[in-house]
Design an enzyme around this catalytic site. Sequence first.
Site, PDB file in Angstrom:
ATOM      1  N   PRO A 253      62.684  65.672  66.468  1.00 41.60           N
ATOM      2  CG  PRO A 253      63.113  68.038  65.930  1.00 41.60           C
ATOM      3  CD  PRO A 253      62.009  67.108  66.558  1.00 41.60           C
ATOM      4  N   GLY A 254      66.178  65.213  66.705  1.00 40.05           N
ATOM      5  CA  GLY A 254      67.372  64.920  67.648  1.00 40.05           C
ATOM      6  C   GLY A 254      68.276  66.449  67.291  1.00 40.05           C
ATOM      7  CG  HIS A 277      60.010  71.574  70.280  1.00 43.41           C
ATOM      8  ND1 HIS A 277      60.729  71.366  71.392  1.00 43.41           N
ATOM      9  CD2 HIS A 277      60.253  72.761  69.743  1.00 43.41           C
ATOM     10  CE1 HIS A 277      61.474  72.620  71.493  1.00 43.41           C
ATOM     11  NE2 HIS A 277      61.406  73.285  70.530  1.00 43.41           N
ATOM     12  N   GLY A 278      61.620  68.462  70.555  1.00 42.74           N
ATOM     13  CA  GLY A 278      62.906  68.055  70.056  1.00 42.74           C
ATOM     14  C   GLY A 278      63.927  67.407  71.098  1.00 42.74           C
TER      15      GLY A 278
END
Length: 356
Positions: A253-254, A277-278
């Site tokens: 994710p952002g 992880h992001g």
Amino acid sequence: MPDAHQGYGLPIGGVLAMQADMIIPYAVGVDIACRMCLSIFDLPAVLVDREKEKLKNLLLDHTHFGIGSKTKVHYDTSLFDRPEWHAFKTVKSLKDKAYAQLGTSGTGNHFVEWGELTVSENALEGIPAGNYLALLSHSGSRGFGGSIANTYSAIAMKKTLLPKEAKHLAWLDMNTDEGEEYWMAMNLAGDYASANHHEIHNKIARALNIQPVSRIENHHNFAWKEKLADGTDVLVHRKGATHAGEGVLGVIPGSMSTPGFVVRGKGNAASIHSASHGAGRLMSRSAAFKTISKADVDRNLLEKRLTLIGAGLDEAPMVYKDIHAVMAAQADLVEVLARFQPRIVRMADAREKAED
């Protein structure tokens, strides 16, 4: 990893391969098996605008956020039939708490959100290229995982005496009772975190009266038994980093208003088969409160046509690194298959203390 930042012991975004019989609770992390879960529906992405109020209400009705949050209605509690819950005292004492929190989310950067998923041609098996309505969530093993982490981190620090600066890297011997217990509890927390996401997604899918055509999930804050390129058996700790072995699917994710990406791991040995992880934080929560205004956030959300429920300034889009730069930095680690743009986001109330 490109999203790494300082934490206790191993940095968040850190990957560490230890000899196979040594496990470090703090290198796994406090929110054990925190994960991403994406449900893809065979529905057009434009529904996020056409049915905005309906989709918003589904989040309000079927998600629960906050420290100690609980649910009274469950979809599937079969996980609690497993014998591991009665294997030893620590886990047994936490079973009721875990049961009550099944289907809930934490605070801080945890979320459940609707968005538009753009899938490339031949990228995801069984899903034609196009734009789909999708549901994405981020949370972990709740109070159960946190209690396991704190209990066994304290034991590790008593068993393995290290200098003060390195005390959070204390390990447990996997051949001891404590090591065996932690390993079993960590894996149970992983399954619990997955069930937690499924509970949320299944309740929402049932209310929407349609099942997802695909579900993709991946976790971080965990330890995996793996082999290095030379065949050495190791225990790989990924704290705020995700597994990116060859062919392994995941979601990176952002922020609340920037895209996340469905990816396939390339199995790069140099990164110990890992990826970010992001996006990772650009500033601390205290710095965010001092430097970011609500007006700035409101303008950003309006520009991105994003509806936000909850969250404080410490989760504003501008506190995160540029997700596009982060993805570019790990192009040799993962292949991008699809893009997820958040549109209706629910997070914990702004008054809640961050757990992540």
